[in-house]
Write a protein that holds these residues in place. Structure first.
Motif, mmCIF file in Angstrom:
data_model
loop_
_atom_site.group_PDB
_atom_site.id
_atom_site.type_symbol
_atom_site.label_atom_id
_atom_site.label_comp_id
_atom_site.label_asym_id
_atom_site.label_seq_id
_atom_site.Cartn_x
_atom_site.Cartn_y
_atom_site.Cartn_z
ATOM 1 N N LYS A 107 0.396 -0.896 3.295
ATOM 2 C CA LYS A 107 1.285 -1.387 4.353
ATOM 3 C C LYS A 107 1.246 -2.904 4.445
ATOM 4 N N ASP A 108 0.032 -3.475 4.362
ATOM 5 C CA ASP A 108 -0.133 -4.929 4.493
ATOM 6 C C ASP A 108 0.493 -5.689 3.333
ATOM 7 N N LYS A 112 5.268 -1.751 5.403
ATOM 8 C CA LYS A 112 4.850 -0.616 6.225
ATOM 9 C C LYS A 112 5.500 0.679 5.775
#
Length: 432
Positions: A107-108, A112
């Motif tokens: 996600k980072d 996401k």
């Protein structure tokens, strides 16, 4: 040069410098000397993956491969095992270096929505696997204790639910699965001794070939043995144990390689036993009763009991690992925690167990065909997970000195081609 002309490093470069400093510190630290018990303590995450990988679906497709195509598909297991080791290794390294869980890191770094998609993808795969686990658990226990397979499916599902309700879920699961894998290995080695396969022809089966009509079965074998979703989960076990860079080499030798090779060997043995027994009569394991009788022509009740013990172990271990992994990773994708004991993970785990039970009770007429189809469909989701592992393991800002080397990328690329080709083949067969 003036202050205005100085270039400010990008966040990725800054992280890369920090990782480099950590690498240098790790290299400067004295190497650990482990005792025998210290090495044993490193075993666990890859064996959980192996237990998940070697379930009733794996056993069913292996029996069909041996009974229908003799020893000619042993090569699929050998190739799948090698590729599985490389993708599991990528996940191990990501588990060591990422500050958070794998899906949270995705996600980072990649967005996401990518992490959420990965979590739901794994959840979909675990739903498919739950069908084979439920079918196999009921059959195996009914062969040992008698009674209705349906009743034993219900009992086994409830038992697994109770196990997964304990507080330290992952620790209990890991220890239980290590024992079960050892017992399964003994059962299938004994079965091979009883069946007396043709070892020369089994070695010839290591040469790649595509017998007519074997396409869907090969896809199913790849889906069960080159299980990228299981490899994906390894990083969570590494996080549970808080492994470090200094542990990496020892983890590879005592956990990653043996943990993945063990189910590969057991699967190859099942193919050889099926070829030796059912192949002689030209029979096929098209029904669940045919699976149960695989050893009876050679060893009577003893042979059937060996098979039942192996099937029960495969079903129970895979049911535990499958539900745990699916619950953990969907919970992580939803931002509800990356631990197996989180409330959301427990709820999702219950959904996975219930799904396998309901489908099994609803489609009792042809459970083997249902298992093969379910295992084949997992290949449609696996390419996404494989690509994500490949991309993340090549990011220097994350991996530092543990970034993929050229040989990792070579086998990784071969694995991605194999899994994507399997997906394309499955789609064309389904459409046609």
């Amino acid at each position: 040069m003036s202050e205005q002309n100085k270039t400010i490093p990008s966040p990725d470069k800054q992280r890369g410098h920090m990782v480099a400093h950590e690498d240098n510190a790790a290299l400067a630290a004295p190497a650990k000397r482990r005792t025998f018990l210290g090495y044993l303590a490193l075993m666990g995450p890859a064996f959980v993956v192996g237990a998940w990988q070697f379930g009733p679906g794996n056993l069913t497709t292996a029996v069909q491969a041996g009974s229908r195509f003799d020893y000619s598909l042993v090569w699929v297991i050998a190739v799948s095992t090698v590729l599985m080791i490389f993708f599991t290794d990528m996940s191990v390294r990501l588990g060591i270096v990422t500050p958070t869980s794998l899906i949270a890191s995705i996600k980072d770094h990649l967005g996401k929505w990518v992490g959420v998609l990965a979590g739901f993808g794994v959840f979909g795969i675990t739903l498919m696997f739950s069908v084979g686990n439920a079918v196999g658990s009921g059959l195996g226990l009914s062969l040992i204790f008698g009674g209705s397979p349906v009743l034993w499916t219900v009992v086994c599902t409830i038992a697994v639910g109770i196990v997964l309700a304990f507080r330290n879920v992952y620790g209990i699961v890991e220890k239980a699965l290590l024992v079960i894998v050892v017992l399964m290995g003994i059962a299938f080695i004994a079965s091979t001794v009883v069946a007396q396969p043709d070892w020369y022809r089994s070695m010839a089966g290591m040469v790649p070939q595509l017998p007519p009509g074997s396409e869907i079965l090969i896809v199913a074998l790849v889906g069960t043995n080159f299980s990228i979703n299981a490899a994906f989960y390894t990083s969570y076990g590494i996080k549970e144990h808080r492994r470090t860079r200094a542990d990496y080499r020892d983890i590879t030798l005592v956990d990653t390689i043996p943990g993945i090779v063990a189910p590969g060997i057991m699967t190859a043995l099942v193919i050889m036993v099926a070829a030796a027994v059912l192949g002689k009569t030209g029979a096929e394991a098209g029904t669940i009763n045919a699976l149960a009788s695989i050893f009876t022509p050679l060893a009577g009740p003893v042979g059937a009991m060996l098979f039942a013990l192996g099937l029960s172990g495969a079903a129970f271990s895979s049911m535990i690992a499958n539900a745990t992994a699916g619950g953990t990773m969907l919970s992580d994708a939803l931002g509800r925690g990356a631990k197996a004991g989180s409330p959301t993970a427990r709820i999702v785990t219950g959904i996975i167990l219930a799904f396998g039970l309901v489908i099994t009770l609803s489609f009792q007429s042809s459970p083997v065909g249902l298992i093969v189809i379910a295992q084949s469909l997992t290949v449609l989701i696996a390419p996404l997970l494989g690509v994500l592992l490949f991309i993340m393991a090549n990011r220097t800002s994350i991996m530092g000195s543990l970034r993929n080397k050229w040989w990792h990328n070579l086998f990784g690329a071969i694995g991605l081609v194999a899994i994507i080709a399997s997906s394309v083949r499955l789609i064309t067969v389904l459409i046609g």
